[in-house]
Design an enzyme around this catalytic site. Structure first.
Site, PDB file in Angstrom:
ATOM      1  N   LYS A 265      12.260  42.979 106.918  1.00 49.72           N
ATOM      2  CA  LYS A 265      12.479  41.525 106.848  1.00 49.72           C
ATOM      3  C   LYS A 265      12.486  40.902 108.241  1.00 49.72           C
ATOM      4  CE  LYS A 265      15.436  41.897 102.757  1.00 49.72           C
ATOM      5  NZ  LYS A 265      14.604  41.625 101.588  1.00 49.72           N
TER       6      LYS A 265
ATOM      7  N   ASP B 113      26.513  42.430 104.826  1.00 52.79           N
ATOM      8  CA  ASP B 113      25.106  42.602 104.478  1.00 52.79           C
ATOM      9  C   ASP B 113      24.327  41.585 105.317  1.00 52.79           C
ATOM     10  OD1 ASP B 113      22.579  42.409 103.442  1.00 52.79           O
ATOM     11  OD2 ASP B 113      23.194  42.199 101.351  1.00 52.79           O
TER      12      ASP B 113
ATOM     13  N   GLN C  15      19.622  39.132 105.339  1.00 52.93           N
ATOM     14  CA  GLN C  15      19.023  37.799 105.457  1.00 52.93           C
ATOM     15  C   GLN C  15      19.457  37.074 106.729  1.00 52.93           C
ATOM     16  OE1 GLN C  15      16.683  36.998 103.547  1.00 52.93           O
ATOM     17  NE2 GLN C  15      16.985  38.353 101.787  1.00 52.93           N
TER      18      GLN C  15
ATOM     19  N   HIS D 297      23.662  40.407  96.676  1.00 55.76           N
ATOM     20  CA  HIS D 297      22.493  41.144  96.189  1.00 55.76           C
ATOM     21  C   HIS D 297      23.039  42.419  95.527  1.00 55.76           C
ATOM     22  CE1 HIS D 297      18.872  43.676  96.524  1.00 55.76           C
ATOM     23  NE2 HIS D 297      18.184  42.581  96.766  1.00 55.76           N
TER      24      HIS D 297
ATOM     25  N   CYS E 116      17.534  40.012  92.214  1.00 59.16           N
ATOM     26  CA  CYS E 116      18.512  41.107  92.320  1.00 59.16           C
ATOM     27  C   CYS E 116      19.933  40.571  92.452  1.00 59.16           C
ATOM     28  CB  CYS E 116      18.200  42.043  93.485  1.00 59.16           C
ATOM     29  SG  CYS E 116      16.609  42.817  93.344  1.00 59.16           S
TER      30      CYS E 116
END
Lengths: 121, 409
Positions: free
Chosen positions: B230, B204, B207, B127, B367
């Protein structure tokens, strides 16, 4: 105004765009890009003094951006550039005859932005 | 026959999420965009409302009952987040989201750890939030950014990493789960390669943390960033986990109230970790909402959520691939994120038609422009799943994708 934006007229212009292609002769050229969608429009304008004698476009992107370019190029041929420079959201919405959500407005306005930037450059 | 989840009672879960009571036009909401943001259960909404009704005040400031209560709630949230990912509470920094977490630690690393000539490895699966900061800061400070490119299938090949890593590599910044392709990266193996070469590893987790159990100590992750919104909490709250021995070495990148122990006209001394990294009044209700969200996720069970989503993902792949002209992207085994294109129809046109049926999907480049370029496309349509999605949701999607084809035939 129709709540469905993919009405017959829009789809017709999307599948069979008018004034599509790069002409051999033109006076002004400009391309613009809508980074959110990836929509691209290039316009090629031939002028006769202050009058848009001919206009063609190329590009790719969503149905709204491409249909709007087709409809708009058809509409402005023969018109005075000063008149076109004044066009805003209202005129484009009237031409398209559909109700566009806020998020898709950029798609609908990409071609007029490209043309106005071409005329102002 | 209606397919039921083996792992979750989704109908019961949906009752906890007020948003599913509303209609989109005349249709029931089919929400397939949880990779973008999740919906919130009533317990999370109540936690925020209760905070303002009963305990509202600033944290670490006032010597009065309300401030003590607010401070306790805020610090209890920190401890809950720490336990959730297997960290210590002094390694948890509250931020405004994954993007701010990565930017914040990047600035700190560049100002007090990385040097000119060092190398950073990231991937073309990232991303923009785990790509642009490294690109910008590397250029500005004279470091070399090396891109570890994905395979055709959308996987990262560890052999390639072994070839890219050098004794100058100081950081590998990589996503755990791709927000476009659903690729699940082998974090434990990447961490081993990083540490063998004396490099740090930043993950990261935007997700992954909401969807799968992560233990930063077991995986040996140095830095982890993720967002509250999220994972059932509110927007504007995020988490930055950094190993204590690194936190002790790096400078803060944001300065002001709350992060100091002493200030004179000549100099300032920082507060202990983690507070030296939290300048200004934090997002208190956001932190409290994360705590309530973790309670909810723990009650349902992250392993159940993960297994449920893997089932949905497989079901969706199998169903969508049958649609003529539909191209799926990414590896065969992926998390609950499915990206596809349908002939030459623009993803935004697909999204608009699906919206008329109450189906929310995401269309565009997500993104991830370098990834789009590597796939030679402008964008995809993406459906992503969470604990409130059903097999029926996917059947609706598949059914109305055929309608999309009809509109653009």
């Amino acid at each position: 105004m129709d709540s469905n934006i993919y009405v017959e007229n829009i789809l017709d212009h999307y599948h069979n765009p008018r004034n599509f292609g790069k002409p051999e002769k033109f006076d002004i050229y400009r391309n613009e890009f809508n980074p959110l969608c990836g929509d691209k429009i290039s316009v090629f304008i031939k002028l006769n003094k202050n009058i848009i004698e001919d206009i063609k476009f190329t590009g790719n992107g969503c149905a709204i951006s491409q249909a709007a370019a087709s409809i708009l190029t058809e509409h402005i041929k023969g018109k005075d550039i000063e008149e076109i420079k004044q066009y805003g959201e209202h005129q484009i919405m009237e031409l398209l005859g559909i109700k566009i959500s806020h998020l898709r407005l950029k798609c609908a306005l990409l071609s007029i932005k490209t043309i106005q930037n071409a005329l102002n450059q | 026959m209606k397919l039921m989840s083996k792992y979750l009672d989704v109908e019961k879960i949906k009752e906890d999420f007020p948003i599913f009571q509303r209609k989109i036009g005349n249709n029931q909401l089919i929400y397939l965009d949880s990779a973008s943001t999740s919906h919130k259960p009533i317990s999370v909404l109540d936690s925020i409302s209760n905070f303002y009704k009963l305990h509202n005040s600033n944290v670490h400031r006032g010597i009065y009952t309300l401030s003590e209560e607010a401070t306790t709630l805020y610090e209890e949230s920190r401890l809950k987040v720490a336990n959730f990912i297997g960290a210590n509470d002094n390694e948890i920094i509250f931020t405004h989201g994954t993007t701010e977490s990565i930017n914040m630690v990047a600035k700190s690393l560049f100002s007090s750890y990385l040097k000119k000539g060092d190398e950073i490895i990231t991937t073309n699966l990232e991303h923009h939030s785990n790509f642009v900061p490294w690109q910008y800061l590397s250029k500005k400070y004279g470091l070399k950014l090396i891109i570890w490119e994905i395979s055709k299938e959308g996987n990262l090949d560890l052999g390639k990493l072994e070839n890219l890593i050098t004794d100058k590599t100081k950081l590998i910044a990589v996503t755990h789960i791709s927000n476009v392709l659903g690729t699940i990266n082998p974090i434990d193996k990447i961490a081993k390669i990083a540490h063998k070469n004396n490099s740090l590893i930043l993950i990261d987790g935007a997700q992954s943390v909401p969807h799968t159990q992560i233990n930063v100590k077991e995986l040996n992750i140095d830095i982890l960033a993720f967002s509250g919104h999220k994972m059932l909490a509110t927007t504007g709250i995020g988490v930055l986990y950094v190993k204590k021995d690194i936190l002790d070495k790096i400078d803060p990148s944001s300065f002001g109230g709350g992060m100091i122990s002493q200030v004179t006209q000549e100099d300032s001394m920082w507060a202990p970790i983690p507070w030296k990294f939290e300048a200004g009044t934090p997002n208190i209700e956001g932190a409290i909402s994360i705590s309530a969200a973790i309670d909810y996720l723990n009650k349902v069970g992250l392993n159940n959520i993960h297994n449920h989503e893997m089932q949905l993902s497989k079901y969706a792949s199998d169903l969508l691939v049958k649609i003529p002209g539909l191209q799926l992207y990414g590896p065969n085994i992926k998390s609950g994120i499915i990206s596809f294109n349908l002939g030459k129809i623009h993803p935004h046109d697909i999204s608009t038609v699906l919206d008329t049926q109450g189906i929310a999907v995401r269309g565009g480049h997500h993104c991830c422009m370098p990834l789009m370029k590597s796939l030679c496309i402008n964008g995809t349509t993406r459906a992503s799943f969470y604990l409130y999605n059903t097999f029926e949701d996917i059947e609706y999607l598949s059914k109305f994708l055929l309608k999309v084809k009809e509109v653009f035939k």
